[in-house]
Design an enzyme around this catalytic site. Structure first.
Site, PDB file in Angstrom:
ATOM      1  N   GLN A  45       0.818  -1.218   0.000  1.00  0.00           N
ATOM      2  CA  GLN A  45       0.000   0.000   0.000  1.00  0.00           C
ATOM      3  C   GLN A  45       0.851   1.267   0.000  1.00  0.00           C
ATOM      4  O   GLN A  45       0.734   2.124  -0.866  1.00  0.00           O
ATOM      5  CB  GLN A  45      -0.906   0.009   1.239  1.00  0.00           C
ATOM      6  CG  GLN A  45      -1.937  -1.082   1.247  1.00  0.00           C
ATOM      7  CD  GLN A  45      -2.838  -1.033   2.487  1.00  0.00           C
ATOM      8  OE1 GLN A  45      -2.566  -0.308   3.442  1.00  0.00           O
ATOM      9  NE2 GLN A  45      -3.893  -1.808   2.469  1.00  0.00           N
ATOM     10  N   GLY A  46       1.711   1.361   1.020  1.00  0.00           N
ATOM     11  CA  GLY A  46       2.346   2.637   1.363  1.00  0.00           C
ATOM     12  C   GLY A  46       3.143   3.270   0.244  1.00  0.00           C
ATOM     13  O   GLY A  46       2.893   4.404  -0.161  1.00  0.00           O
ATOM     14  N   GLY A  47       4.124   2.552  -0.283  1.00  0.00           N
ATOM     15  CA  GLY A  47       4.908   3.160  -1.344  1.00  0.00           C
ATOM     16  C   GLY A  47       6.276   2.540  -1.530  1.00  0.00           C
ATOM     17  O   GLY A  47       6.554   1.447  -1.046  1.00  0.00           O
ATOM     18  N   GLU A 111       6.911   7.608   6.465  1.00  0.00           N
ATOM     19  CA  GLU A 111       6.487   6.462   7.259  1.00  0.00           C
ATOM     20  C   GLU A 111       7.420   6.361   8.455  1.00  0.00           C
ATOM     21  O   GLU A 111       8.434   7.070   8.525  1.00  0.00           O
ATOM     22  CB  GLU A 111       6.484   5.182   6.416  1.00  0.00           C
ATOM     23  CG  GLU A 111       5.365   5.192   5.377  1.00  0.00           C
ATOM     24  CD  GLU A 111       5.287   3.948   4.519  1.00  0.00           C
ATOM     25  OE1 GLU A 111       6.034   2.981   4.777  1.00  0.00           O
ATOM     26  OE2 GLU A 111       4.500   3.951   3.562  1.00  0.00           O
ATOM     27  N   HIS A 222       3.834  -6.319  11.125  1.00  0.00           N
ATOM     28  CA  HIS A 222       3.330  -4.965  10.875  1.00  0.00           C
ATOM     29  C   HIS A 222       2.386  -4.607  12.010  1.00  0.00           C
ATOM     30  O   HIS A 222       1.522  -5.411  12.391  1.00  0.00           O
ATOM     31  CB  HIS A 222       2.599  -4.932   9.531  1.00  0.00           C
ATOM     32  CG  HIS A 222       2.382  -3.554   9.005  1.00  0.00           C
ATOM     33  ND1 HIS A 222       1.508  -2.659   9.584  1.00  0.00           N
ATOM     34  CD2 HIS A 222       2.934  -2.896   7.955  1.00  0.00           C
ATOM     35  CE1 HIS A 222       1.539  -1.517   8.911  1.00  0.00           C
ATOM     36  NE2 HIS A 222       2.397  -1.635   7.913  1.00  0.00           N
ATOM     37  N   ARG A 269       8.804  -0.222  13.181  1.00  0.00           N
ATOM     38  CA  ARG A 269       7.626  -1.077  13.325  1.00  0.00           C
ATOM     39  C   ARG A 269       7.842  -2.249  14.271  1.00  0.00           C
ATOM     40  O   ARG A 269       6.865  -2.756  14.838  1.00  0.00           O
ATOM     41  CB  ARG A 269       7.081  -1.526  11.968  1.00  0.00           C
ATOM     42  CG  ARG A 269       7.954  -2.291  11.078  1.00  0.00           C
ATOM     43  CD  ARG A 269       7.182  -2.756   9.846  1.00  0.00           C
ATOM     44  NE  ARG A 269       6.762  -1.686   8.968  1.00  0.00           N
ATOM     45  CZ  ARG A 269       6.635  -1.830   7.653  1.00  0.00           C
ATOM     46  NH1 ARG A 269       6.908  -2.981   7.076  1.00  0.00           N
ATOM     47  NH2 ARG A 269       6.239  -0.836   6.902  1.00  0.00           N
ATOM     48  N   HIS A 329       4.275  -9.766   8.459  1.00  0.00           N
ATOM     49  CA  HIS A 329       4.224  -8.942   7.251  1.00  0.00           C
ATOM     50  C   HIS A 329       5.342  -9.257   6.265  1.00  0.00           C
ATOM     51  O   HIS A 329       5.111  -9.299   5.061  1.00  0.00           O
ATOM     52  CB  HIS A 329       4.306  -7.479   7.690  1.00  0.00           C
ATOM     53  CG  HIS A 329       4.147  -6.484   6.578  1.00  0.00           C
ATOM     54  ND1 HIS A 329       3.041  -6.472   5.763  1.00  0.00           N
ATOM     55  CD2 HIS A 329       4.940  -5.467   6.158  1.00  0.00           C
ATOM     56  CE1 HIS A 329       3.162  -5.491   4.878  1.00  0.00           C
ATOM     57  NE2 HIS A 329       4.309  -4.877   5.074  1.00  0.00           N
ATOM     58  N   ARG A 365      13.259  -4.367   8.782  1.00  0.00           N
ATOM     59  CA  ARG A 365      13.229  -3.554   7.562  1.00  0.00           C
ATOM     60  C   ARG A 365      12.615  -2.177   7.794  1.00  0.00           C
ATOM     61  O   ARG A 365      11.564  -2.064   8.425  1.00  0.00           O
ATOM     62  CB  ARG A 365      12.435  -4.288   6.474  1.00  0.00           C
ATOM     63  CG  ARG A 365      12.261  -3.487   5.207  1.00  0.00           C
ATOM     64  CD  ARG A 365      11.659  -4.329   4.116  1.00  0.00           C
ATOM     65  NE  ARG A 365      10.324  -4.769   4.412  1.00  0.00           N
ATOM     66  CZ  ARG A 365       9.231  -4.024   4.260  1.00  0.00           C
ATOM     67  NH1 ARG A 365       9.325  -2.779   3.831  1.00  0.00           N
ATOM     68  NH2 ARG A 365       8.041  -4.530   4.529  1.00  0.00           N
TER      69      ARG A 365
HETATM   70  C1  SIN Z   1       2.767  -0.181   4.591  1.00  0.00           C
HETATM   71  O1  SIN Z   1       2.194   0.408   3.690  1.00  0.00           O
HETATM   72  O2  SIN Z   1       2.663   0.095   5.783  1.00  0.00           O
HETATM   73  C2  SIN Z   1       3.657  -1.318   4.234  1.00  0.00           C
HETATM   74  C3  SIN Z   1       4.857  -0.780   3.626  1.00  0.00           C
HETATM   75  C4  SIN Z   1       5.976  -1.713   3.863  1.00  0.00           C
HETATM   76  O3  SIN Z   1       5.780  -2.872   4.174  1.00  0.00           O
HETATM   77  O4  SIN Z   1       7.099  -1.248   3.782  1.00  0.00           O
END
Ligand code: SIN
Length: 485
Positions: A45-47, A111, A222, A269, A329, A365
């Protein structure tokens, strides 16, 4: 005999970006287990991170190392960050539609654990889906679906191809080069955000063939996932939500994360996941992601995918808060390779993407580094393939086959038990006793009447548990509690 120049196992970003860089004159086959969009890239999702400019490279490197608890391979991180500028140009040149402002500027978000807003996104919160579609349409090579690889044809340190079920028929596919781009291990965990196709088969084959896996204790959870659905893949709530200002609260509205880390919602995270897990365990309270600070129209434009998905299950965002839990995740560890995806001691076999352990991620990560790593190291693996001498020796015959034994009667129940045990005992907070319990289950099940695919899963699960048992002190996403605490 079917023979290819290159077989790519997996059609996520690593597989497709590699395919885009292999010349059309080569005989290349990209295979995927199911339909091509059943892969983790599609659900991202995020990028995708890129350093903002030359001056940002040292900061991106430092953020990546700090998130990874300095367990990273520094050279791999430096390559990642340095080459990210070129990657961004390449994607833009080929027409990747990243989100832009009204005046045409690229939009970057932030993020957790990033010191700058440097994450490109597309379709608001559908970056993976957009990138996957973009790469599917630019792949010039044959893509074959319904191809489940269950063996690598290896003899005397060279890989000659794969054995696979192609449309449920056992098939031998020979190739001068095989690139593993099959993703991680999500299906080993009861709660996970991964595509259902990601089930650690190729990792399990590697264990069987004596190919080294490393950093397998560093499984990433996650922090913000909606797990109250009956489906195996749980619903991710992207970290970009917190990057834009969403809060994590308990049922009384308390932002308790500051009791764990001064960065609150923007701690890395591993820390946020552990804090949520610990807080729930200690207080018995429900934990939520709260979006009420966002203006509705802006939220719907910025997070259209999440808005629609949650609308369908009865949540009206940003007004409603959503109960969350951490969930598995991403595999930080994987199949060991060098900075060109070459697998030590093995000719004709390469790895890229989540399946690989390049050392980029270390013990944890940094958010949105995964699509970046997959693309950069897939392209480098192609460089290695194109630069390697042509193998013109004889191809051995591979007689052994498992085609009638991929599944056995009780596999489904054992798989279910394995997922529960991995979540309970090899999850966010581990103990030595719990890890031994998991290990006993794994080895006991390996001795039963089971099919090959379950055997491969168990091989990978064993690698995770053994690595976790070997690391006595907590580091990054591996958290082991002493028996007294
Ligand atoms: C997220 O959109 O939170 C996931 C992105 C990622 O796993 O780096």
């Amino acid at each position: 005999m079917k023979r290819y120049d290159v077989i790519i196992v997996g059609a996520g970003i690593a597989g497709l970006y590699a395919a885009m860089h292999l010349p059309e004159s080569m005989k290349v086959l990209v295979v995927c287990k199911d339909i091509p969009w059943e892969c983790n890239t599609f659900y991202a999702q995020g990028g995708i991170v890129t350093a903002l400019n030359e001056a940002d490279i040292p900061h991106h490197i430092e953020d990546t190392l700090a998130a990874g608890a300095y367990h990273n391979v520094r050279e791999a991180v430096e390559i990642l960050s340095r080459e990210s500028l070129e990657l961004r140009e390449d994607l833009l040149r080929r027409g990747m539609p990243f989100d832009r402002s009204e005046t045409g500027e690229l939009l970057y978000t932030k993020e957790a654990a990033h010191s700058a807003s440097r994450i490109l996104h597309a379709g608001g919160d559908a970056t993976g889906r957009y990138m996957h579609y973009f790469m599917m349409t630019r792949n010039p090579h044959l893509l074959q679906r319904n191809t489940l690889v269950y063996d690598l044809l290896i003899e005397n340190g060279r890989c000659y191809g794969v054995r696979a079920m192609v449309n449920y028929r056992p098939t031998t596919l020979y190739a001068d080069h095989v690139l593993i781009a099959s993703g991680g291990i999500g299906s080993l965990y009861a709660y996970n955000t991964n595509s259902r196709t990601v089930s650690a088969d190729i990792h399990g084959i590697c264990v069987e063939k004596g190919i080294t896996l490393a950093d397998m204790e560093f499984m990433q959870f996650h922090p913000t996932v909606f797990v109250k659905t009956p489906f195996a893949r749980k619903l991710l709530l992207t970290e970009a939500l917190r990057g834009e200002g969403a809060y994590i609260v308990d049922e009384d509205g308390k932002r308790f994360l500051f009791d764990y880390d001064p960065r609150g919602e923007l701690a890395s995270r591993d820390i946020v996941s552990r804090a949520i897990f610990d807080y729930k365990r200690k207080t018995g309270k429900e934990v939520y992601l709260d979006f009420s600070m966002f203006e509705e129209e802006w939220f719907h434009r910025r997070f259209p995918n999440i808005t629609k998905t949650f609308e369908a299950i009865g949540y009206h965002l940003p007004k409603d808060r959503v109960p969350i839990s951490p969930a598995f995740h991403y595999a930080n560890g994987g199949i060991v390779c060098d900075t060109y995806g070459r697998i030590p001691g093995m000719k004709g076999l390469y790895v890229a993407g989540e399946a690989a352990r390049t050392g980029v991620h270390g013990a944890n990560r940094l958010a949105s580094n995964s699509l970046l790593e997959a693309a950069i190291y897939a392209r480098r693996a192609v460089e290695a393939i194109l630069g390697s001498p042509i193998h013109d020796g004889p191809v051995p015959r591979f007689e052994k086959d498992y085609d009638t034994q991929l599944h056995k009667e009780h596999d489904k129940s054992y798989k279910h038990q394995l997922r529960q045990i991995m979540w309970k005992d090899v999850g966010i907070i581990r103990t030595e006793a719990g890890l031994h319990e998991a290990k006993n289950f794994i080895y006991d099940t390996k001795n039963r009447e089971i099919g090959r695919l379950l055997e491969l899963r168990l091989n990978t699960a064993a690698a995770i548990v053994e690595a976790a048992l070997a690391r006595k002190e907590p580091l990054g996403s591996h958290y082991i509690e002493s028996e007294e605490s």
